[in-house]
Structure formats: structure tokens, C-alpha cells
Design a protein around this motif. Structure first.
Motif, PDB file in Angstrom:
ATOM      1  N   GLU A  92     -32.514  15.817  33.072  1.00  0.00           N
ATOM      2  CA  GLU A  92     -32.488  14.896  31.934  1.00  0.00           C
ATOM      3  C   GLU A  92     -33.851  14.222  31.770  1.00  0.00           C
ATOM      4  OE1 GLU A  92     -29.339  11.490  30.517  1.00  0.00           O
ATOM      5  OE2 GLU A  92     -30.087  11.391  32.550  1.00  0.00           O
ATOM      6  N   LEU A  93     -34.423  13.806  32.896  1.00  0.00           N
ATOM      7  CA  LEU A  93     -35.727  13.147  32.855  1.00  0.00           C
ATOM      8  C   LEU A  93     -36.805  14.120  32.357  1.00  0.00           C
ATOM      9  CD1 LEU A  93     -36.818  10.354  33.557  1.00  0.00           C
ATOM     10  CD2 LEU A  93     -37.350  11.187  35.843  1.00  0.00           C
ATOM     11  N   ALA A  94     -36.749  15.351  32.882  1.00  0.00           N
ATOM     12  CA  ALA A  94     -37.727  16.361  32.451  1.00  0.00           C
ATOM     13  C   ALA A  94     -37.611  16.624  30.951  1.00  0.00           C
ATOM     14  CB  ALA A  94     -37.524  17.650  33.241  1.00  0.00           C
ATOM     15  N   LEU A  95     -36.375  16.635  30.466  1.00  0.00           N
ATOM     16  CA  LEU A  95     -36.131  16.875  29.041  1.00  0.00           C
ATOM     17  C   LEU A  95     -36.766  15.777  28.186  1.00  0.00           C
ATOM     18  CD1 LEU A  95     -34.552  19.171  27.718  1.00  0.00           C
ATOM     19  CD2 LEU A  95     -32.628  17.592  27.434  1.00  0.00           C
ATOM     20  N   ILE A  96     -36.684  14.544  28.695  1.00  0.00           N
ATOM     21  CA  ILE A  96     -37.294  13.420  27.966  1.00  0.00           C
ATOM     22  C   ILE A  96     -38.805  13.650  27.835  1.00  0.00           C
ATOM     23  CG2 ILE A  96     -37.875  10.961  28.166  1.00  0.00           C
ATOM     24  CD1 ILE A  96     -35.040  10.638  29.466  1.00  0.00           C
ATOM     25  N   TYR A  97     -39.427  14.118  28.927  1.00  0.00           N
ATOM     26  CA  TYR A  97     -40.883  14.348  28.874  1.00  0.00           C
ATOM     27  C   TYR A  97     -41.207  15.539  27.976  1.00  0.00           C
ATOM     28  CZ  TYR A  97     -40.770  11.052  32.709  1.00  0.00           C
ATOM     29  OH  TYR A  97     -40.539   9.940  33.456  1.00  0.00           O
ATOM     30  N   MET A  98     -40.312  16.519  27.915  1.00  0.00           N
ATOM     31  CA  MET A  98     -40.528  17.638  26.994  1.00  0.00           C
ATOM     32  C   MET A  98     -40.458  17.160  25.551  1.00  0.00           C
ATOM     33  SD  MET A  98     -38.414  20.695  28.850  1.00  0.00           S
ATOM     34  CE  MET A  98     -38.327  21.749  27.397  1.00  0.00           C
ATOM     35  N   HIS A  99     -39.499  16.283  25.272  1.00  0.00           N
ATOM     36  CA  HIS A  99     -39.396  15.735  23.913  1.00  0.00           C
ATOM     37  C   HIS A  99     -40.642  14.953  23.538  1.00  0.00           C
ATOM     38  CE1 HIS A  99     -35.486  16.991  22.685  1.00  0.00           C
ATOM     39  NE2 HIS A  99     -34.906  16.521  23.766  1.00  0.00           N
ATOM     40  N   ARG A 100     -41.316  14.402  24.562  1.00  0.00           N
ATOM     41  CA  ARG A 100     -42.533  13.644  24.276  1.00  0.00           C
ATOM     42  C   ARG A 100     -43.749  14.556  24.180  1.00  0.00           C
ATOM     43  NH1 ARG A 100     -41.827   8.435  28.135  1.00  0.00           N
ATOM     44  NH2 ARG A 100     -39.804   7.782  27.329  1.00  0.00           N
ATOM     45  N   GLY A 101     -43.543  15.853  24.363  1.00  0.00           N
ATOM     46  CA  GLY A 101     -44.644  16.774  24.091  1.00  0.00           C
ATOM     47  C   GLY A 101     -45.169  17.567  25.278  1.00  0.00           C
ATOM     48  N   LEU A 102     -44.643  17.331  26.490  1.00  0.00           N
ATOM     49  CA  LEU A 102     -45.107  18.141  27.627  1.00  0.00           C
ATOM     50  C   LEU A 102     -44.392  19.489  27.613  1.00  0.00           C
ATOM     51  CD1 LEU A 102     -45.140  15.546  30.565  1.00  0.00           C
ATOM     52  CD2 LEU A 102     -46.860  15.997  28.828  1.00  0.00           C
ATOM     53  N   ASP A 103     -45.069  20.538  28.131  1.00  0.00           N
ATOM     54  CA  ASP A 103     -44.344  21.803  28.201  1.00  0.00           C
ATOM     55  C   ASP A 103     -43.404  21.780  29.404  1.00  0.00           C
ATOM     56  OD1 ASP A 103     -45.661  22.791  30.551  1.00  0.00           O
ATOM     57  OD2 ASP A 103     -47.402  23.245  29.292  1.00  0.00           O
ATOM     58  N   LYS A 104     -42.502  22.761  29.448  1.00  0.00           N
ATOM     59  CA  LYS A 104     -41.365  22.694  30.357  1.00  0.00           C
ATOM     60  C   LYS A 104     -41.761  22.511  31.827  1.00  0.00           C
ATOM     61  CE  LYS A 104     -36.986  25.021  31.213  1.00  0.00           C
ATOM     62  NZ  LYS A 104     -36.243  26.276  31.145  1.00  0.00           N
ATOM     63  N   GLU A 105     -42.734  23.316  32.255  1.00  0.00           N
ATOM     64  CA  GLU A 105     -43.127  23.248  33.667  1.00  0.00           C
ATOM     65  C   GLU A 105     -43.737  21.910  34.036  1.00  0.00           C
ATOM     66  OE1 GLU A 105     -45.474  26.702  35.410  1.00  0.00           O
ATOM     67  OE2 GLU A 105     -44.404  27.585  33.703  1.00  0.00           O
ATOM     68  N   LEU A 106     -44.657  21.474  33.175  1.00  0.00           N
ATOM     69  CA  LEU A 106     -45.330  20.197  33.430  1.00  0.00           C
ATOM     70  C   LEU A 106     -44.318  19.054  33.417  1.00  0.00           C
ATOM     71  CD1 LEU A 106     -47.967  18.738  33.960  1.00  0.00           C
ATOM     72  CD2 LEU A 106     -48.290  18.537  31.488  1.00  0.00           C
ATOM     73  N   ALA A 107     -43.373  19.103  32.461  1.00  0.00           N
ATOM     74  CA  ALA A 107     -42.345  18.070  32.357  1.00  0.00           C
ATOM     75  C   ALA A 107     -41.561  17.982  33.658  1.00  0.00           C
ATOM     76  CB  ALA A 107     -41.418  18.361  31.180  1.00  0.00           C
TER      77      ALA A 107
END
Ligand SMILES: [Zn+2]
Length: 225
Positions: A92-107
Motif C-alpha cells: 500500500e505504501l509503495a503504491l502511494i509512492y507510485m501514484h506520486r510518480g516513482l516507478d514500481k521498483e523505486l517505490a
């Protein structure tokens, strides 16, 4: 630091000060317009100061307490979720960072590293928008607003004490408007907004409040007195 970051508490402080000056000065001018004695105007001012400070304290305490209750409830729910389903929470946290523009791995990397340092803190900040270092403090909010109100409410009282009998109303109104204008300009300056406009706006509002209570005081003074 962005100027708008400071606007929250600053706005509250300036509003409390404006409130104190406008309400205490209006109260005293209303009583003065009824051709009451200096003692009666002074009592009205001091009573207004005490009543206003307490009402500010109670109002702030109640509103900040319910904000804190909501924060605590959110924190408890989040703690339980982190205990119960740590994997889903990490995703869920990683998904939030993806929504903010990071790519999946970095998120995922960011989510993992932040979770390793302070898992609850990361979820509170990025999922719930709660700053764990700045939780609502009801007692602090209460005494700060009461103190702010009490301090600024003394201005019209000082004007009364220092003015000669014929000049009481102009002195109270004059010092109050001068203080309101300065506060308005200061607030606008610190918030990065146009100063003159803010000063004029608050002075017009303050003058209106004093004029209305003066009028009512005068009418009641004639009919009752
Ligand atoms: Zn979470």
C-alpha cells in the motif's frame, strides 16, 4: 521554508488578536456610548477580557481535542493494520509512492527503507497525512489562544485608562484601529500577502463593529437610562 507553511498558526494567532481587540473595544465603546461612568466602562472591558480569554480557551480546547481524538483513532487503526497485514501495508505504501510518480521498483525500495527506519511514521505521514511530530495539543492550543486574547484585549483598556474624559471613545477606537491595522499588515507581510489591503480590510471591519455597538449602546442608554 515556504511562506504559506507558517500561515496556519500565524493566521490563528492574528485572528485571536483581532478578535480580542474588536470585541473588547466594541464592548467598551457600546457601554461608553450609553454615557456610563469610567468605572463602568473599565469593568465592561475587564469582564470582556476575562470572558473572551476563557471562551477562547474552551473553544480551542474542544476543537483541538476532537482533532486529537480523530488522530489517535487513526493511529490505533494503522497500528493494528501494520501488525495484522504487514505485507499488504508495505504494498500500500509503495503504491502511494507510485501514484506520486516513482516507478514500481523505486517505490518499493523507498517503502522498504522508510519502513525499516520508522514504519508507523511513514504510514502516518504518507498514507494518513498526519505528522507524528506535530500531533494536536489541546492544552497548548487552549492556553496560547487565551493568552493571546488576554494580551491584546488590554489595548483598549489601556486607551481608556490613559485618556481624558472627553476623549474616551476616540482614544479606544483610535488605538484599537491602529493596532488592528498594524496586526493586519504584519500578518499579511509574514504570509507574503499585500499589506495595505489586509490593513484596510481589518480596519473597515473593526470600525463597523465599533460603530454598530456604539449605536446600540447610545439607543439603549437613551431608552433605559
Ligand atoms: Zn498503512
Amino acid at each position: 521554508m515556504h511562506r504559506s507553511d507558517r500561515a496556519g498558526w500565524l493566521r490563528a494567532a492574528v485572528l485571536g488578536a483581532d478578535d480580542a481587540i474588536v470585541s473588547t473595544a466594541s464592548l467598551m465603546i457600546g457601554v461608553a456610548a450609553s454615557s456610563a461612568s469610567r468605572g463602568a466602562i473599565l469593568i465592561a472591558g475587564v469582564a470582556g477580557l476575562v470572558a473572551g480569554s476563557m471562551s477562547m480557551a474552551v473553544g480551542e480546547f474542544v476543537s483541538v481535542s476532537s482533532q486529537r481524538d480523530a488522530e489517535q483513532a487513526d493511529i490505533e487503526i494503522e497500528k493494528r493494520e501494520l501488525e495484522g497485514q504487514p505485507r499488504a501495508e508495505l504494498n500500500e505504501l509503495a503504491l502511494i509512492y507510485m501514484h506520486r510518480g516513482l516507478d514500481k521498483e523505486l517505490a518499493m525500495q523507498v517503502a522498504e527503507q522508510l519502513s525499516a527506519r520508522d514504519r508507523l511514521g511513514a504510514h502516518l505521514r504518507d498514507e494518513l497525512g498526519i505528522d507524528p511530530d506535530a500531533l494536536a495539543r489541546p492544552f497548548q492550543a487552549a492556553w496560547i489562544s487565551a493568552l493571546s486574547f488576554g494580551s491584546f484585549a488590554t489595548l483598549p483598556i489601556i486607551a481608556l485608562v490613559l485618556s481624558p474624559p472627553g476623549l474616551r471613545v476616540p482614544a479606544i477606537a483610535g488605538l484599537s484601529l491602529l493596532s488592528l491595522g498594524s496586526l493586519g499588515a504584519l500578518g499579511a507581510h509574514l504570509g507574503g500577502a499585500p499589506r495595505v489591503r489586509a490593513a484596510v480590510r481589518v480596519c473597515v471591519g473593526g470600525s463597523l463593529a465599533m460603530a454598530v455597538t456604539a449605536l446600540i449602546g447610545k439607543m439603549l442608554g437613551v431608552s433605559v437610562g
